[in-house]
Write a protein that holds these residues in place. Structure first.
Motif, PDB file in Angstrom:
ATOM      1  N   PHE A 148     -18.695  64.690 -15.147  1.00 57.02           N
ATOM      2  CA  PHE A 148     -17.250  64.810 -15.313  1.00 57.02           C
ATOM      3  C   PHE A 148     -16.650  63.687 -16.155  1.00 57.02           C
ATOM      4  N   GLY A 152     -14.413  67.232  -8.083  1.00 51.52           N
ATOM      5  CA  GLY A 152     -15.484  67.975  -8.747  1.00 51.52           C
ATOM      6  C   GLY A 152     -16.768  67.165  -8.807  1.00 51.52           C
ATOM      7  N   ALA A 153     -16.648  65.895  -9.163  1.00 53.15           N
ATOM      8  CA  ALA A 153     -17.825  65.024  -9.221  1.00 53.15           C
ATOM      9  C   ALA A 153     -18.443  64.856  -7.835  1.00 53.15           C
ATOM     10  N   LEU A 164     -16.744  60.330 -15.618  1.00 49.16           N
ATOM     11  CA  LEU A 164     -16.142  59.260 -14.815  1.00 49.16           C
ATOM     12  C   LEU A 164     -17.132  58.118 -14.654  1.00 49.16           C
ATOM     13  N   GLY A 183      -8.646  66.032  -9.189  1.00 51.48           N
ATOM     14  CA  GLY A 183      -9.496  67.203  -9.393  1.00 51.48           C
ATOM     15  C   GLY A 183     -10.854  66.847  -9.972  1.00 51.48           C
ATOM     16  N   ARG A 184     -10.862  65.946 -10.928  1.00 51.48           N
ATOM     17  CA  ARG A 184     -12.136  65.518 -11.513  1.00 51.48           C
ATOM     18  C   ARG A 184     -12.962  64.728 -10.501  1.00 51.48           C
ATOM     19  N   ARG A 185     -12.298  63.932  -9.700  1.00 50.57           N
ATOM     20  CA  ARG A 185     -13.018  63.163  -8.679  1.00 50.57           C
ATOM     21  C   ARG A 185     -13.663  64.087  -7.642  1.00 50.57           C
ATOM     22  N   ALA A 203      -8.789  58.397 -13.216  1.00 55.56           N
ATOM     23  CA  ALA A 203      -9.153  59.815 -13.176  1.00 55.56           C
ATOM     24  C   ALA A 203      -8.246  60.578 -12.213  1.00 55.56           C
ATOM     25  N   ARG A 204      -8.008  61.822 -12.535  1.00 57.48           N
ATOM     26  CA  ARG A 204      -7.218  62.710 -11.695  1.00 57.48           C
ATOM     27  C   ARG A 204      -8.032  63.137 -10.479  1.00 57.48           C
ATOM     28  N   LYS A 241     -20.426  62.146 -11.412  1.00 56.47           N
ATOM     29  CA  LYS A 241     -19.442  61.376 -12.184  1.00 56.47           C
ATOM     30  C   LYS A 241     -19.779  61.421 -13.670  1.00 56.47           C
TER      31      LYS A 241
END
Length: 135
Positions: A103, A50-51, A105, A46-48, A43-44, A100
């Motif tokens: 998003f 955000g989560a 993940l 930004g997604r991490r 995962a990038r 997670k």
């Protein structure tokens, strides 16, 4: 050389300078045998983040509404404890926290494809100490 180029290379870091020189580092997760994009890729950031923000906000709301009953000074300490419990229970059993899951993940071990609850405990403890952010 223009001063903007010097500042840009300094801000980009040594990896960008090496890539400009012709070095090929591949993509994130290539050495682990993971695909570059799509399912099972790394995962990038930004997604991490955000989560993590969603999980933290959820824990603050739980601590504020159910534990401290609006006592703001104590909320952050209780929120960290709720965050720890949420991380250990959900990552250790389901492989993802609510943030997670939102998003898309999940946390998995490369060998088994699942998460050992003891590893989830250690991972969440280190996350609460902010070791991943420091590394």
């Amino acid at each position: 050389m223009d001063n903007r180029e010097v500042m840009g290379s300094w801000l980009s870091g040594p990896r960008a300078a090496m890539e400009d020189a012709g070095a090929d580092f591949g993509y994130r997760g290539e050495q682990l045998g993971l695909p570059e994009t799509g399912p099972n890729s790394i995962a990038r950031p930004g997604r991490r983040l955000g989560a993590l923000a969603v999980d933290w906000a959820l824990c603050v709301l739980i601590a504020y509404g159910l534990i401290t009953h609006g006592n703001s000074p104590a909320t952050s300490n209780w929120a960290l404890l709720v965050f720890f419990a949420l991380g250990v229970l959900t990552v250790g059993t389901l492989g993802s926290t609510p943030g997670k899951r939102l998003f898309g993940l999940r946390v998995v071990a490369l060998e088994t494809g699942t998460v050992n609850p003891a590893r989830a405990l250690l991972r969440t403890f280190l996350l609460c100490l902010a070791v991943p952010a420091l590394v």
